[in-house]
Design a protein around this motif. Structure first.
Motif, short mmCIF file in Angstrom:
data_model
loop_
_atom_site.label_atom_id
_atom_site.label_comp_id
_atom_site.label_asym_id
_atom_site.label_seq_id
_atom_site.Cartn_x
_atom_site.Cartn_y
_atom_site.Cartn_z
N SER A 1 0.83 -1.21 0.00
CA SER A 1 0.00 0.00 0.00
C SER A 1 0.86 1.25 0.00
O SER A 1 0.66 2.17 -0.81
CB SER A 1 -0.92 0.02 1.23
OG SER A 1 -1.76 -1.11 1.24
N ILE A 2 1.83 1.30 0.90
CA ILE A 2 2.64 2.51 1.03
C ILE A 2 3.58 2.68 -0.16
O ILE A 2 3.77 3.79 -0.67
CB ILE A 2 3.39 2.51 2.38
CG1 ILE A 2 2.36 2.78 3.48
CG2 ILE A 2 4.51 3.56 2.40
CD1 ILE A 2 2.90 2.83 4.88
N ILE B 1 -4.04 8.88 4.75
CA ILE B 1 -4.73 7.79 4.05
C ILE B 1 -4.67 6.49 4.86
O ILE B 1 -5.68 5.79 5.00
CB ILE B 1 -4.11 7.57 2.65
CG1 ILE B 1 -4.41 8.77 1.75
CG2 ILE B 1 -4.63 6.29 2.00
CD1 ILE B 1 -3.67 8.75 0.43
N MET B 2 -3.50 6.19 5.39
CA MET B 2 -3.30 4.91 6.07
C MET B 2 -3.55 4.98 7.56
O MET B 2 -3.46 3.97 8.26
CB MET B 2 -1.85 4.42 5.81
CG MET B 2 -1.52 4.18 4.35
SD MET B 2 -2.49 2.85 3.60
CE MET B 2 -1.98 1.45 4.57
N ASN B 3 -3.83 6.18 8.06
CA ASN B 3 -4.08 6.37 9.49
C ASN B 3 -2.87 5.91 10.32
O ASN B 3 -2.99 5.12 11.27
CB ASN B 3 -5.33 5.60 9.92
CG ASN B 3 -5.85 6.09 11.27
OD1 ASN B 3 -5.61 7.22 11.66
ND2 ASN B 3 -6.55 5.22 11.99
N CYS B 4 -1.70 6.40 9.91
CA CYS B 4 -0.47 6.06 10.63
C CYS B 4 0.36 7.33 10.75
O CYS B 4 -0.03 8.39 10.26
CB CYS B 4 0.31 4.97 9.88
SG CYS B 4 0.96 5.50 8.26
N SER B 5 1.51 7.24 11.41
CA SER B 5 2.37 8.42 11.56
C SER B 5 3.22 8.60 10.30
O SER B 5 3.41 7.67 9.52
CB SER B 5 3.29 8.25 12.77
OG SER B 5 4.23 7.23 12.53
N GLY C 1 6.45 9.07 10.34
CA GLY C 1 7.62 8.22 10.55
C GLY C 1 7.35 6.77 10.19
O GLY C 1 8.20 6.08 9.62
N ASN C 2 6.15 6.32 10.51
CA ASN C 2 5.75 4.95 10.17
C ASN C 2 5.71 4.77 8.66
O ASN C 2 6.19 3.77 8.12
CB ASN C 2 4.36 4.69 10.78
CG ASN C 2 4.00 3.21 10.79
OD1 ASN C 2 4.42 2.45 9.95
ND2 ASN C 2 3.17 2.83 11.75
N SER C 3 5.15 5.76 7.97
CA SER C 3 5.08 5.70 6.51
C SER C 3 6.48 5.61 5.91
O SER C 3 6.74 4.79 5.02
CB SER C 3 4.35 6.94 5.98
OG SER C 3 4.37 6.97 4.56
N LYS C 4 7.40 6.43 6.40
CA LYS C 4 8.77 6.41 5.88
C LYS C 4 9.44 5.07 6.16
O LYS C 4 10.13 4.51 5.29
CB LYS C 4 9.58 7.55 6.51
CG LYS C 4 9.16 8.93 6.04
CD LYS C 4 10.00 10.00 6.71
CE LYS C 4 9.59 11.39 6.22
NZ LYS C 4 10.38 12.46 6.86
N SER C 5 9.23 4.56 7.36
CA SER C 5 9.84 3.29 7.73
C SER C 5 9.31 2.15 6.87
O SER C 5 10.06 1.30 6.39
CB SER C 5 9.57 3.01 9.22
OG SER C 5 9.99 1.72 9.57
N GLN C 6 7.98 2.14 6.67
CA GLN C 6 7.36 1.08 5.87
C GLN C 6 7.83 1.14 4.41
O GLN C 6 8.05 0.11 3.78
CB GLN C 6 5.83 1.20 5.91
CG GLN C 6 5.22 0.97 7.28
CD GLN C 6 5.50 -0.43 7.81
OE1 GLN C 6 5.07 -1.41 7.23
NE2 GLN C 6 6.24 -0.51 8.90
N LEU C 7 7.98 2.36 3.88
CA LEU C 7 8.46 2.51 2.51
C LEU C 7 9.88 1.98 2.38
O LEU C 7 10.21 1.27 1.42
CB LEU C 7 8.41 3.98 2.08
CG LEU C 7 8.91 4.26 0.66
CD1 LEU C 7 8.02 3.59 -0.39
CD2 LEU C 7 8.96 5.78 0.40
N HIS C 8 10.71 2.30 3.36
CA HIS C 8 12.09 1.84 3.35
C HIS C 8 12.14 0.31 3.35
O HIS C 8 12.88 -0.31 2.57
CB HIS C 8 12.80 2.40 4.59
CG HIS C 8 14.23 1.96 4.73
ND1 HIS C 8 15.20 2.24 3.79
CD2 HIS C 8 14.85 1.26 5.71
CE1 HIS C 8 16.35 1.74 4.18
NE2 HIS C 8 16.17 1.14 5.34
#
Length: 214
Positions: free
Chosen positions: A150-151, A168-172, A174-181
């Motif tokens: 998703s991310i 969109i994902m209802n997250c932080s 930092g979480n989005s960046k970490s998940q993308l990485h």
């Protein structure tokens, strides 16, 4: 002689169409559908990799929109709100199909990437842009866990910023960046596997053709 009035719905701005659709105007809702269906379909297609399923999910997303448009309060861009709704529809479908689910909450490890440069985590990954076979990339994206997929799709394919993805994902953020990485790291592994597999097939084909000569 009376002039024919142009179709009123075609002249509606997005904001006017949203307002009228919230009041139950079916033609205004149709206007919203025409404005957004292609991008919602593209998002669904990237996440599920199947055209028939993407069409089904797009219709489901707009059915959800029809039911829930009254709850839109304008606190974020309408496209962000709509895409959050669409992502949720897709994730629900993926969760039914995938037993080994990787949720955003379970994979949040704030200190995991603290040692690495922050710009690398959130910035574009040149190793994944334009340098790999498109078919293999799409296959690898399909193999990502739903949360990662998703991310990755929202950021690297749809072009959303991390603050928008957080909504969109209802997250932080930092979480989005970490998940993308992590998604990019997993994609690199999958692409390397595909490359090794292709190299093996080429070697076997070469042996087969050389064995049949002279």
């Amino acid at each position: 002689m009376a002039r024919t009035r142009p179709t009123e719905v075609r002249e509606l701005s997005e904001a006017e169409a949203i307002q009228r659709a919230q009041q139950g105007d079916a033609e205004a809702f149709e206007r919203i559908y025409r404005l957004h269906n292609r991008r919602v379909y593209a998002l669904c297609l990237r996440m599920v990799g199947n055209t028939a399923e993407a069409e089904d999910l797009t219709q489901e997303a707009f059915l959800q929109l029809f039911r829930k448009i009254g709850t839109f309060r304008g606190e974020s861009a309408f496209s962000t709100w709509l895409h959050r709704l669409a992502v949720n529809v897709v994730l629900m479908r993926l969760r039914k199909k995938t037993l080994a689910e990787t949720s955003l909450d379970e994979t949040t490890e704030p200190d995991d990437d603290a040692g690495g440069p922050r710009k690398d985590i959130g910035g574009p990954d040149l190793r994944l842009s334009g340098s790999v076979d498109r078919v293999n990339l799409e296959r690898a994206v399909e193999r990502l866990p739903p949360g990662y997929r998703s991310i990755f799709v929202l950021h690297d394919v749809q072009g959303y910023e991390h603050n928008e993805i957080a909504l969109i994902m209802n997250c932080s953020i930092g979480n989005s960046k970490s998940q993308l990485h992590k998604a990019r790291m997993r994609l690199r592994e999958l692409l390397q596997e595909a490359e090794r597999s292709r190299a093996r097939e080429e070697r076997q084909a070469a042996k087969g053709s050389s064995g049949g000569g002279d």
